[in-house]
Design a protein around this motif. Structure first.
Motif, short mmCIF file in Angstrom:
data_model
loop_
_atom_site.label_atom_id
_atom_site.label_comp_id
_atom_site.label_asym_id
_atom_site.label_seq_id
_atom_site.Cartn_x
_atom_site.Cartn_y
_atom_site.Cartn_z
N HIS A 26 39.58 50.49 44.20
CA HIS A 26 40.49 50.68 43.06
C HIS A 26 40.59 49.39 42.25
CE1 HIS A 26 44.23 51.09 40.85
NE2 HIS A 26 44.16 52.39 41.04
N THR A 27 41.00 48.30 42.87
CA THR A 27 41.11 47.00 42.21
C THR A 27 40.82 45.87 43.20
OG1 THR A 27 43.50 47.08 42.63
CG2 THR A 27 42.82 47.39 40.37
N ILE A 28 40.52 44.72 42.64
CA ILE A 28 40.43 43.49 43.43
C ILE A 28 41.42 42.51 42.82
CG2 ILE A 28 38.97 41.60 44.20
CD1 ILE A 28 36.56 43.44 43.95
N VAL A 29 42.38 42.10 43.64
CA VAL A 29 43.44 41.21 43.18
C VAL A 29 43.18 39.81 43.73
CG1 VAL A 29 45.92 40.78 43.16
CG2 VAL A 29 45.08 43.12 43.16
N PHE A 30 43.05 38.83 42.85
CA PHE A 30 42.84 37.44 43.22
C PHE A 30 44.16 36.72 43.08
CE2 PHE A 30 38.79 39.01 41.69
CZ PHE A 30 37.93 38.62 42.71
N ARG A 31 44.54 35.97 44.13
CA ARG A 31 45.84 35.30 44.11
C ARG A 31 45.81 34.02 44.93
NH1 ARG A 31 47.96 40.06 47.45
NH2 ARG A 31 48.50 40.80 45.41
N ASP A 32 46.89 33.27 44.80
CA ASP A 32 47.11 32.06 45.60
C ASP A 32 47.89 32.50 46.84
OD1 ASP A 32 47.75 29.57 46.61
OD2 ASP A 32 49.34 29.21 45.15
N ALA A 33 47.33 32.24 48.02
CA ALA A 33 47.99 32.66 49.26
C ALA A 33 48.97 31.61 49.76
CB ALA A 33 46.94 32.94 50.33
N GLY A 34 49.07 30.51 49.09
CA GLY A 34 49.99 29.46 49.50
C GLY A 34 49.24 28.29 50.12
N GLN A 51 31.99 47.05 37.26
CA GLN A 51 33.12 47.35 36.38
C GLN A 51 34.36 47.79 37.18
OE1 GLN A 51 30.04 48.97 35.46
NE2 GLN A 51 29.56 47.21 34.19
N ILE A 52 34.69 47.02 38.19
CA ILE A 52 35.88 47.27 38.99
C ILE A 52 37.02 46.47 38.38
CG2 ILE A 52 36.93 46.98 41.27
CD1 ILE A 52 34.11 47.24 42.43
N ARG A 53 38.18 47.09 38.28
CA ARG A 53 39.34 46.42 37.71
C ARG A 53 39.72 45.24 38.59
NH1 ARG A 53 44.70 49.35 37.88
NH2 ARG A 53 45.86 47.48 38.24
N ARG A 54 39.94 44.08 37.96
CA ARG A 54 40.34 42.90 38.71
C ARG A 54 41.56 42.28 38.08
NH1 ARG A 54 37.38 38.17 36.27
NH2 ARG A 54 37.95 37.04 38.12
N GLU A 55 42.40 41.72 38.93
CA GLU A 55 43.61 41.05 38.47
C GLU A 55 43.62 39.64 39.02
OE1 GLU A 55 47.06 43.17 39.77
OE2 GLU A 55 46.30 45.10 39.05
N GLU A 56 44.05 38.71 38.19
CA GLU A 56 44.24 37.33 38.63
C GLU A 56 45.72 37.02 38.52
OE1 GLU A 56 41.99 34.14 36.99
OE2 GLU A 56 40.07 35.09 37.48
N SER A 74 42.39 40.40 47.55
CA SER A 74 42.74 41.62 48.25
C SER A 74 41.96 42.76 47.60
CB SER A 74 44.25 41.87 48.15
OG SER A 74 44.60 43.03 48.84
N VAL A 75 41.09 43.39 48.39
CA VAL A 75 40.29 44.51 47.90
C VAL A 75 41.06 45.78 48.18
CG1 VAL A 75 38.09 45.71 48.09
CG2 VAL A 75 38.17 43.24 48.38
N LYS A 76 41.63 46.36 47.14
CA LYS A 76 42.44 47.57 47.31
C LYS A 76 41.56 48.79 47.12
CE LYS A 76 46.70 45.35 46.16
NZ LYS A 76 48.00 45.45 45.58
#
Length: 147
Positions: free
Chosen positions: A76-84, A122-127, A91-93
């Motif tokens: 569905h999406t791949i969310v890129f984030r700072d884990a601390g 063309q997978i939705r990604r969020e930063e 996170s591959v949702k």
């Protein structure tokens, strides 16, 4: 006449024996659980391969316990984030099932491969906030360590 409970004089007399048995059993149980948890933590390893699909392995020492292959159509999406603490993660949702969390791998190249995978299919990604800053810092530290 028979009683359901033992007489009053029996309980105080045998109480230290029962308590010692229970304590010894608890110590044995705690020792076993501690050893099992340590073996589990030391023996587990994860592998992630990003190619035409995302291939995820969970190994216990040499044996593969879990092997999952996620094709691009199921993501569905791949969310890129700072884990601390300066750790970039992703996170591959998936459309169905639990997400795959990508964190604490040896190299940040895994995250770069995931970014390329998302663009290619063309997978939705969020930063999320601070991801790019943390990613660039981690990448520069790896380059300094390699030099």
């Amino acid at each position: 006449m028979y009683h359901a409970r033992p007489p009053r004089w029996v309980v105080p007399f045998f109480a230290p024996i029962f308590i010692a048995d229970i304590r010894e059993q608890e110590i044995n149980l705690y020792t076993f659980l501690t050893i099992a948890i340590v073996l589990l933590i030391l023996g587990l390893s994860y592998q992630l391969k990003v190619d035409q699909t995302i291939l995820f392995h969970v190994n216990f020492f040499k044996w593969k316990i879990i092997k999952k292959s996620v094709p691009p159509a199921d993501i569905h999406t791949i969310v890129f984030r700072d884990a601390g603490w300066g750790t970039p993660s992703a996170s591959v949702k998936k459309k169905k099932g639990f997400p795959i969390r990508v964190i604490n791998f040896d190299s940040v190249e895994v995250l770069a491969d995931l970014e390329g995978f998302a663009e290619r299919y063309q997978i939705r990604r969020e930063e999320r906030k601070y991801y790019r800053t943390v990613y660039d810092m981690k990448k520069s530290k790896e380059k300094q360590g390699a030099s």
